[in-house]
Design a protein around this motif. Structure first.
Motif, PDB file in Angstrom:
ATOM      1  N   ALA A 127      -8.016   6.456   3.528  1.00  0.00           N
ATOM      2  CA  ALA A 127      -8.726   7.435   4.350  1.00  0.00           C
ATOM      3  C   ALA A 127      -7.840   8.632   4.681  1.00  0.00           C
ATOM      4  CB  ALA A 127      -9.225   6.770   5.632  1.00  0.00           C
ATOM      5  N   LEU A 128      -6.572   8.378   4.990  1.00  0.00           N
ATOM      6  CA  LEU A 128      -5.668   9.468   5.357  1.00  0.00           C
ATOM      7  C   LEU A 128      -5.149  10.227   4.137  1.00  0.00           C
ATOM      8  CD1 LEU A 128      -3.621   7.588   8.112  1.00  0.00           C
ATOM      9  CD2 LEU A 128      -5.407   9.311   8.465  1.00  0.00           C
ATOM     10  N   ASN A 129      -5.056   9.560   3.014  1.00  0.00           N
ATOM     11  CA  ASN A 129      -4.557  10.194   1.782  1.00  0.00           C
ATOM     12  C   ASN A 129      -5.540   9.914   0.655  1.00  0.00           C
ATOM     13  OD1 ASN A 129      -2.890  11.529   0.007  1.00  0.00           O
ATOM     14  ND2 ASN A 129      -1.571   9.761  -0.360  1.00  0.00           N
ATOM     15  N   PRO A 130      -6.609  10.714   0.518  1.00  0.00           N
ATOM     16  CA  PRO A 130      -7.653  10.414  -0.481  1.00  0.00           C
ATOM     17  C   PRO A 130      -7.144  10.407  -1.911  1.00  0.00           C
ATOM     18  CG  PRO A 130      -8.416  12.053   1.127  1.00  0.00           C
ATOM     19  CD  PRO A 130      -6.951  11.890   1.348  1.00  0.00           C
ATOM     20  N   GLU A 131      -6.036  11.088  -2.211  1.00  0.00           N
ATOM     21  CA  GLU A 131      -5.534  11.091  -3.580  1.00  0.00           C
ATOM     22  C   GLU A 131      -5.077   9.718  -4.033  1.00  0.00           C
ATOM     23  OE1 GLU A 131      -4.552  13.091  -1.215  1.00  0.00           O
ATOM     24  OE2 GLU A 131      -5.332  15.071  -1.807  1.00  0.00           O
ATOM     25  N   SER A 132      -4.753   8.854  -3.103  1.00  0.00           N
ATOM     26  CA  SER A 132      -4.273   7.517  -3.458  1.00  0.00           C
ATOM     27  C   SER A 132      -5.394   6.479  -3.510  1.00  0.00           C
ATOM     28  CB  SER A 132      -3.215   7.059  -2.446  1.00  0.00           C
ATOM     29  OG  SER A 132      -3.769   6.983  -1.137  1.00  0.00           O
ATOM     30  N   THR A 133      -6.651   6.904  -3.380  1.00  0.00           N
ATOM     31  CA  THR A 133      -7.757   5.937  -3.378  1.00  0.00           C
ATOM     32  C   THR A 133      -7.885   5.232  -4.723  1.00  0.00           C
ATOM     33  OG1 THR A 133      -8.931   7.277  -1.751  1.00  0.00           O
ATOM     34  CG2 THR A 133     -10.222   5.657  -2.977  1.00  0.00           C
ATOM     35  N   GLU A 134      -7.812   5.996  -5.822  1.00  0.00           N
ATOM     36  CA  GLU A 134      -7.976   5.387  -7.142  1.00  0.00           C
ATOM     37  C   GLU A 134      -6.838   4.439  -7.488  1.00  0.00           C
ATOM     38  OE1 GLU A 134     -10.362   4.713 -10.415  1.00  0.00           O
ATOM     39  OE2 GLU A 134     -10.733   5.816  -8.552  1.00  0.00           O
ATOM     40  N   PRO A 135      -5.579   4.787  -7.270  1.00  0.00           N
ATOM     41  CA  PRO A 135      -4.518   3.783  -7.543  1.00  0.00           C
ATOM     42  C   PRO A 135      -4.647   2.524  -6.685  1.00  0.00           C
ATOM     43  CG  PRO A 135      -3.570   5.983  -7.395  1.00  0.00           C
ATOM     44  CD  PRO A 135      -4.995   6.103  -6.957  1.00  0.00           C
ATOM     45  N   LEU A 136      -5.024   2.680  -5.433  1.00  0.00           N
ATOM     46  CA  LEU A 136      -5.194   1.506  -4.583  1.00  0.00           C
ATOM     47  C   LEU A 136      -6.365   0.651  -5.042  1.00  0.00           C
ATOM     48  CD1 LEU A 136      -4.588   3.135  -1.078  1.00  0.00           C
ATOM     49  CD2 LEU A 136      -3.083   1.525  -2.245  1.00  0.00           C
ATOM     50  N   PRO A 174       0.815  -1.229   0.000  1.00  0.00           N
ATOM     51  CA  PRO A 174       0.000   0.000   0.000  1.00  0.00           C
ATOM     52  C   PRO A 174       0.843   1.272   0.000  1.00  0.00           C
ATOM     53  CG  PRO A 174      -0.856  -1.580   1.586  1.00  0.00           C
ATOM     54  CD  PRO A 174       0.465  -2.103   1.130  1.00  0.00           C
ATOM     55  N   MET A 175       1.969   1.281   0.724  1.00  0.00           N
ATOM     56  CA  MET A 175       2.810   2.469   0.755  1.00  0.00           C
ATOM     57  C   MET A 175       3.535   2.681  -0.571  1.00  0.00           C
ATOM     58  SD  MET A 175       2.232   1.261   3.829  1.00  0.00           S
ATOM     59  CE  MET A 175       1.929   1.776   5.518  1.00  0.00           C
ATOM     60  N   ILE A 176       3.924   1.582  -1.230  1.00  0.00           N
ATOM     61  CA  ILE A 176       4.632   1.721  -2.504  1.00  0.00           C
ATOM     62  C   ILE A 176       3.697   2.281  -3.572  1.00  0.00           C
ATOM     63  CG2 ILE A 176       5.789   0.430  -4.323  1.00  0.00           C
ATOM     64  CD1 ILE A 176       6.838  -1.462  -2.183  1.00  0.00           C
ATOM     65  N   ILE A 177       2.467   1.759  -3.625  1.00  0.00           N
ATOM     66  CA  ILE A 177       1.522   2.207  -4.651  1.00  0.00           C
ATOM     67  C   ILE A 177       1.081   3.644  -4.396  1.00  0.00           C
ATOM     68  CG2 ILE A 177      -0.787   1.807  -5.581  1.00  0.00           C
ATOM     69  CD1 ILE A 177      -0.283  -1.158  -5.215  1.00  0.00           C
ATOM     70  N   SER A 178       0.837   3.984  -3.137  1.00  0.00           N
ATOM     71  CA  SER A 178       0.415   5.354  -2.805  1.00  0.00           C
ATOM     72  C   SER A 178       1.576   6.329  -2.679  1.00  0.00           C
ATOM     73  CB  SER A 178      -0.384   5.341  -1.501  1.00  0.00           C
ATOM     74  OG  SER A 178       0.405   4.854  -0.426  1.00  0.00           O
ATOM     75  N   GLN A 179       2.812   5.827  -2.827  1.00  0.00           N
ATOM     76  CA  GLN A 179       4.016   6.668  -2.747  1.00  0.00           C
ATOM     77  C   GLN A 179       4.087   7.415  -1.409  1.00  0.00           C
ATOM     78  OE1 GLN A 179       4.117   9.194  -6.205  1.00  0.00           O
ATOM     79  NE2 GLN A 179       4.221   7.468  -7.647  1.00  0.00           N
ATOM     80  N   THR A 180       3.877   6.671  -0.325  1.00  0.00           N
ATOM     81  CA  THR A 180       3.914   7.254   1.018  1.00  0.00           C
ATOM     82  C   THR A 180       4.844   6.459   1.931  1.00  0.00           C
ATOM     83  OG1 THR A 180       1.948   5.952   1.600  1.00  0.00           O
ATOM     84  CG2 THR A 180       1.586   8.225   0.866  1.00  0.00           C
ATOM     85  N   LEU A 181       5.945   5.971   1.398  1.00  0.00           N
ATOM     86  CA  LEU A 181       6.893   5.232   2.229  1.00  0.00           C
ATOM     87  C   LEU A 181       7.518   6.159   3.272  1.00  0.00           C
ATOM     88  CD1 LEU A 181       8.752   2.902  -0.280  1.00  0.00           C
ATOM     89  CD2 LEU A 181       7.452   2.189   1.718  1.00  0.00           C
ATOM     90  N   GLY A 182       7.524   5.693   4.527  1.00  0.00           N
ATOM     91  CA  GLY A 182       8.084   6.466   5.616  1.00  0.00           C
ATOM     92  C   GLY A 182       7.185   7.552   6.170  1.00  0.00           C
ATOM     93  N   ARG A 183       5.933   7.576   5.755  1.00  0.00           N
ATOM     94  CA  ARG A 183       5.021   8.616   6.232  1.00  0.00           C
ATOM     95  C   ARG A 183       4.092   8.108   7.315  1.00  0.00           C
ATOM     96  NH1 ARG A 183       0.515  11.785   2.469  1.00  0.00           N
ATOM     97  NH2 ARG A 183      -0.736  12.587   4.207  1.00  0.00           N
ATOM     98  N   PHE A 184       3.699   6.831   7.281  1.00  0.00           N
ATOM     99  CA  PHE A 184       2.712   6.292   8.211  1.00  0.00           C
ATOM    100  C   PHE A 184       3.350   5.234   9.099  1.00  0.00           C
ATOM    101  CE2 PHE A 184       0.116   7.306   4.363  1.00  0.00           C
ATOM    102  CZ  PHE A 184      -0.553   8.387   4.895  1.00  0.00           C
ATOM    103  N   SER A 244      -5.402  -1.289  -8.214  1.00  0.00           N
ATOM    104  CA  SER A 244      -4.491  -2.388  -7.910  1.00  0.00           C
ATOM    105  C   SER A 244      -5.158  -3.514  -7.137  1.00  0.00           C
ATOM    106  CB  SER A 244      -3.296  -1.870  -7.109  1.00  0.00           C
ATOM    107  OG  SER A 244      -3.731  -1.288  -5.892  1.00  0.00           O
ATOM    108  N   GLY A 245      -6.415  -3.325  -6.698  1.00  0.00           N
ATOM    109  CA  GLY A 245      -7.155  -4.385  -6.006  1.00  0.00           C
ATOM    110  C   GLY A 245      -6.870  -4.504  -4.528  1.00  0.00           C
ATOM    111  N   LEU A 246      -6.197  -3.516  -3.937  1.00  0.00           N
ATOM    112  CA  LEU A 246      -5.854  -3.609  -2.520  1.00  0.00           C
ATOM    113  C   LEU A 246      -7.012  -3.207  -1.615  1.00  0.00           C
ATOM    114  CD1 LEU A 246      -2.205  -2.213  -2.469  1.00  0.00           C
ATOM    115  CD2 LEU A 246      -3.002  -4.570  -2.680  1.00  0.00           C
ATOM    116  N   LEU A 247      -8.037  -2.569  -2.144  1.00  0.00           N
ATOM    117  CA  LEU A 247      -9.184  -2.182  -1.326  1.00  0.00           C
ATOM    118  C   LEU A 247     -10.291  -3.229  -1.346  1.00  0.00           C
ATOM    119  CD1 LEU A 247      -9.489   1.607  -2.220  1.00  0.00           C
ATOM    120  CD2 LEU A 247      -8.217   0.534  -0.359  1.00  0.00           C
ATOM    121  N   THR A 248     -10.069  -4.331  -2.028  1.00  0.00           N
ATOM    122  CA  THR A 248     -11.080  -5.382  -2.151  1.00  0.00           C
ATOM    123  C   THR A 248     -10.769  -6.515  -1.191  1.00  0.00           C
ATOM    124  OG1 THR A 248     -11.372  -4.845  -4.478  1.00  0.00           O
ATOM    125  CG2 THR A 248     -12.224  -6.963  -3.739  1.00  0.00           C
ATOM    126  N   LEU A 249     -11.777  -6.947  -0.463  1.00  0.00           N
ATOM    127  CA  LEU A 249     -11.612  -8.048   0.489  1.00  0.00           C
ATOM    128  C   LEU A 249     -11.485  -9.375  -0.254  1.00  0.00           C
ATOM    129  CD1 LEU A 249     -11.710  -9.028   3.488  1.00  0.00           C
ATOM    130  CD2 LEU A 249     -14.166  -9.291   3.171  1.00  0.00           C
TER     131      LEU A 249
END
Length: 392
Positions: A351-360, A296-306, A363-368
């Motif tokens: 939820a914390l970074n709404p701009e990354s909702t569409e890439p996630l 999730p961090m790699i796709i949303s480009q938020t490594l080291g932020r959360f 990529s299928g990471l939001l699907t159970l």
């Protein structure tokens, strides 16, 4: 003699006139034959609508008398309440319930042509009864020929950008559905015509050099998740909360994968730390497990932020056991644990970074993942495995 001459002249005129009249009638019929069906259907539709409007007004008066209401006070909202009171229904689908509405809202609308000042129909494809869809197919054919000509003229030349000679990039999107195309063109057509249009568009998109028509092709494309809207299979994206002690934003969600339940909390303004049942990221020995946790961090480009905190448990531990047996101590599998944490982390990151909702989502990471281990069967070594049959 005068009478004989008059009778002969009248007979000659009567014989000569039919030869000229049929030519005029034939020419008139030839000109108006294309509109004959349209005018006939238009008259029938007008008569049918007048009949249904009169029946609706009659039923409206009877309904007002039944409900002891004034006819002027009986609007559409009052009619809906009266129908619901007189015909109670337990059907959940609103379209299956009884309804009483004006015929203009219920009956299909008649497709009318537009005429110019001379009274001629506008457009050259009015006789097809689907002028817009056939016009679109003709436009696709013209663009296909222009793309092929453009590629033949500029292939191998340095004056044109190489990207223009490549096929159109349509990744992450799909063709719009038939209903959306009907709404876009404001015209009804059959599924066969829709299939022909999609085949023509697909052929145009596959040609080398179709990148110059990228804008035209994008008009009939939509994102792959546009049909689902904001609906997700599984837990929804949680709400963002603020910690009263540290004044940092965080999101928390509970999800599962196979027999592993995970409660994940992602904290903003962190350093990229992981705490999963007291284990750090380097405690997971398998490289695949680390990649799953960091996805999730790699796709949303938020490594080291959360910072990620998760606690896992086994779902089977909460199931009742036989009264004469001690409860079994189970634990979630090591392959399902990173996936459960990954799903919860992706939801919290969205939820914390709404701009990354569409890439996630793409990529299928939001699907159970609803898959579970199939239970073992009686007199079998496994769920599907069978004992080896021996003759002796």
């Amino acid at each position: 003699m005068l009478r004989i001459a008059l009778t002969r002249s009248s007979r000659a005129m009567s014989i000569a006139s039919p030869s000229s009249v049929p030519d005029n009638e034939a020419s008139v019929r030839k000109i108006g034959k294309a509109l004959e069906t349209y005018l006939k259907n238009s008259q029938q539709h007008v008569a049918m609508m007048e009949k249904h409007r009169a029946e609706f007004e009659t039923g409206r008066r009877h309904l007002a008398k039944m409900m002891s209401l004034d006819i002027h006070e009986l609007d559409q909202e009052a009619i809906d309440r009266a129908i619901q009171y007189l015909f109670p229904s337990g059907l959940t689908d609103p379209k299956a319930r009884p309804v009483m509405r004006p015929p203009d809202e219920v009956l299909p609308k008649f497709q009318r042509f537009t005429f110019d000042e001379e009274g001629k129909p506008e457009g050259t494809r009015f006789f097809t009864l689907n002028p817009k869809i056939y016009g679109l197919m003709s436009e696709i054919g013209v663009k296909t020929q222009s793309v092929m000509k453009f590629y033949d003229e500029h292939v191998g030349s340095r004056s044109v950008n190489k990207n223009d000679l490549e096929p159109a990039n349509l990744s992450g999107s799909q063709w719009i559905t038939a209903d959306k195309m009907k709404k876009k063109l404001s015209e009804k057509f059959s599924n066969e015509l829709y299939a022909q249009v999609i085949i023509a568009l697909q052929h145009l998109a596959s040609l080398p050099g179709s990148a110059i028509e990228q804008k035209f092709l994008s008009e009939f494309r939509e994102p792959m998740t546009a049909s689902t809207g904001s609906k997700l299979f599984g837990p929804a994206i949680p709400e963002v909360q603020v910690c009263a002690e540290t004044n940092r934003r965080f999101a928390e969600v509970t999800t599962h994968c196979k027999d592993t339940r995970a409660t994940v909390r992602v904290i903003d303004a962190g350093k990229g730390k992981f705490d999963i049942d007291g284990l750090q990221l380097h405690d997971f020995r398998h490289l695949q497990a680390r990649e799953i946790l960091l996805a999730p961090m790699i796709i949303s480009q938020t490594l080291g932020r959360f910072d990620v905190e998760a606690t896992t448990s086994c779902i089977s531990n909460s199931l009742p056991e036989a009264p004469n047996r001690d409860p079994l101590k189970r634990s979630g599998g090591m392959s399902a644990l990173p996936r459960a944490v990954r799903h919860g982390t992706a939801l919290c990151v969205a939820a914390l970074n709404p701009e990354s909702t569409e890439p996630l989502r793409l990529s299928g990471l939001l699907t159970l993942d609803p898959r579970k281990n199939e239970r073992s069967k009686v007199n079998q070594p496994g769920a599907r495995a069978k004992w080896i049959w021996k003759r002796r």
